[in-house]
Scaffold this motif. Structure first.
Motif, PDB file in Angstrom:
ATOM      1  N   PRO A   1       0.847  -1.202   0.000  1.00 42.42           N
ATOM      2  CA  PRO A   1       0.000   0.000   0.000  1.00 42.42           C
ATOM      3  C   PRO A   1       0.882   1.253   0.000  1.00 42.42           C
ATOM      4  O   PRO A   1       1.759   1.393   0.846  1.00 42.42           O
ATOM      5  CB  PRO A   1      -0.783  -0.113   1.317  1.00 42.42           C
ATOM      6  N   HIS A   2       0.657   2.145  -0.946  1.00 40.52           N
ATOM      7  CA  HIS A   2       1.469   3.356  -1.013  1.00 40.52           C
ATOM      8  C   HIS A   2       0.704   4.447  -1.746  1.00 40.52           C
ATOM      9  O   HIS A   2      -0.229   4.169  -2.503  1.00 40.52           O
ATOM     10  CB  HIS A   2       2.807   3.085  -1.708  1.00 40.52           C
TER      11      HIS A   2
ATOM     12  N   LEU B   1      -2.425  -3.137  -2.199  1.00 41.19           N
ATOM     13  CA  LEU B   1      -3.543  -3.782  -1.523  1.00 41.19           C
ATOM     14  C   LEU B   1      -4.269  -2.790  -0.617  1.00 41.19           C
ATOM     15  O   LEU B   1      -3.640  -1.894  -0.048  1.00 41.19           O
ATOM     16  CB  LEU B   1      -3.040  -4.972  -0.702  1.00 41.19           C
ATOM     17  N   PRO B   2      -5.573  -2.933  -0.471  1.00 42.22           N
ATOM     18  CA  PRO B   2      -6.328  -2.028   0.412  1.00 42.22           C
ATOM     19  C   PRO B   2      -5.793  -2.082   1.838  1.00 42.22           C
ATOM     20  O   PRO B   2      -5.431  -3.147   2.341  1.00 42.22           O
ATOM     21  CB  PRO B   2      -7.755  -2.588   0.336  1.00 42.22           C
ATOM     22  N   SER B   3      -5.726  -0.926   2.488  1.00 49.53           N
ATOM     23  CA  SER B   3      -5.240  -0.877   3.864  1.00 49.53           C
ATOM     24  C   SER B   3      -5.857   0.313   4.576  1.00 49.53           C
ATOM     25  O   SER B   3      -6.470   1.180   3.950  1.00 49.53           O
ATOM     26  CB  SER B   3      -3.713  -0.771   3.902  1.00 49.53           C
ATOM     27  N   LYS B   4      -5.679   0.352   5.876  1.00 52.24           N
ATOM     28  CA  LYS B   4      -6.169   1.455   6.687  1.00 52.24           C
ATOM     29  C   LYS B   4      -5.015   2.328   7.183  1.00 52.24           C
ATOM     30  O   LYS B   4      -5.154   3.048   8.177  1.00 52.24           O
ATOM     31  CB  LYS B   4      -6.978   0.914   7.866  1.00 52.24           C
TER      32      LYS B   4
ATOM     33  N   THR C   1       0.014   9.752   5.354  1.00 51.16           N
ATOM     34  CA  THR C   1       1.436  10.069   5.444  1.00 51.16           C
ATOM     35  C   THR C   1       2.288   8.800   5.456  1.00 51.16           C
ATOM     36  O   THR C   1       3.381   8.773   4.887  1.00 51.16           O
ATOM     37  CB  THR C   1       1.722  10.896   6.701  1.00 51.16           C
ATOM     38  N   THR C   2       1.788   7.746   6.109  1.00 45.54           N
ATOM     39  CA  THR C   2       2.516   6.475   6.135  1.00 45.54           C
ATOM     40  C   THR C   2       2.639   5.908   4.728  1.00 45.54           C
ATOM     41  O   THR C   2       3.705   5.414   4.333  1.00 45.54           O
ATOM     42  CB  THR C   2       1.808   5.458   7.045  1.00 45.54           C
ATOM     43  N   MET C   3       1.572   5.980   3.958  1.00 45.65           N
ATOM     44  CA  MET C   3       1.614   5.442   2.594  1.00 45.65           C
ATOM     45  C   MET C   3       2.492   6.292   1.693  1.00 45.65           C
ATOM     46  O   MET C   3       3.075   5.788   0.731  1.00 45.65           O
ATOM     47  CB  MET C   3       0.194   5.327   2.040  1.00 45.65           C
TER      48      MET C   3
END
Length: 260
Positions: free
Chosen positions: A92-93, A104-107, A111-113
């Motif tokens: 995820p980015h 891939l989908p993420s929560k 900023t992390t991505m």
């Protein structure tokens, strides 16, 4: 020789760290036109490094195959492209100035991505430095100490603006200067780690060196075409990105020929 290798592996990370440090001294985020210029410069360096530091030496090492000396380079190049394609589809980015995340989908936080996007970008650069230094240690006539240092220095130079490009938006997005700096530095930590691991791995498979060098070139070219070129061409007056691409390409080409 050991100090030369340590210096070479550390240089790209140092470039990222110094660039990230800009957030500690600058009050405002970089303008879009400045980001486009810096991205174009980074793209030019990576393309030239892929050609002069990786693909050409790979074909020279396979010169015993005669007219088919391009085969290992072509195979390795495609493996590198597909490897980054897989990572790009899984991790995820979020690219700079993009609204929709990839992978891939993420929560994960936005900023992390963004940090993961730069980290993904840095993986092939670390691999490239590790593989070139492995070739130098193997005694390959096609890879010299100067050539390996030129690659490390070129990537370090283009990592400086990249460090600023990641840390400044993080600060503008609400993070403290210290946290934005730390995240920018963290995004570059994958380079020396990846370089060291790749160097060790490549040292075990010296006959495959042409494939490994072109693998790194393919991975770097994927990043350039998929990420950097679109970013440097956004908006009006995108010719500034093209001009800086040419500057970065020329600089890396000159470094490789002059030091190699």
């Amino acid at each position: 020789m050991r100090s030369e290798i340590i210096t070479g592996l550390a240089l790209p990370f140092l470039g990222t760290a110094l660039g990230s440090g800009c957030v500690l001294f600058m009050k405002h985020r970089l303008g879009r036109s400045v980001e486009r210029i810096l991205t174009g410069f980074a793209a030019g360096v990576m393309v030239a490094a892929s050609i002069w530091s990786l693909l050409i030496p790979a074909m020279e090492q396979a010169s015993g195959k005669g007219k088919f000396a391009f085969v290992p380079a072509a195979i390795g190049f495609w493996c590198g492209v597909l490897f980054l394609l897989i990572l790009d589809s899984i991790i995820p980015h979020l690219h700079m100035n993009a609204d929709k995340a990839e992978g891939l989908p993420s929560k994960l936080a936005r900023t992390t991505m963004m940090v993961l996007a730069v980290t993904l970008h840095n993986i092939p650069e670390g691999m490239a430095v590790g593989i070139v230094y492995a070739g130098f240690l193997s005694g390959s006539a096609e890879v010299t100490s100067g050539g390996a240092f030129a690659l490390a220095l070129g990537i370090a130079i283009q990592n400086f603006p990249e460090g600023a490009i990641i840390s400044m938006p993080l600060y503008a997005g609400g993070k403290s200067k210290g946290r934005a700096f730390a995240d920018g530095v963290l995004s570059g930590a994958v380079e020396p780690i990846g370089a060291a691991l790749t160097m060790l791995f490549a040292g075990l498979f010296l006959p495959a060196m042409p494939y490994l060098m072109s693998f790194a070139a393919g991975a770097m070219m994927y990043v350039v075409v998929e990420e950097l070129i679109p970013e440097m061409s956004e908006g009006e007056h995108s010719n500034s990105g093209v001009l800086m691409f040419s500057v970065g390409f020329t600089l890396m080409m000159a470094l490789d020929v002059a030091l190699g």
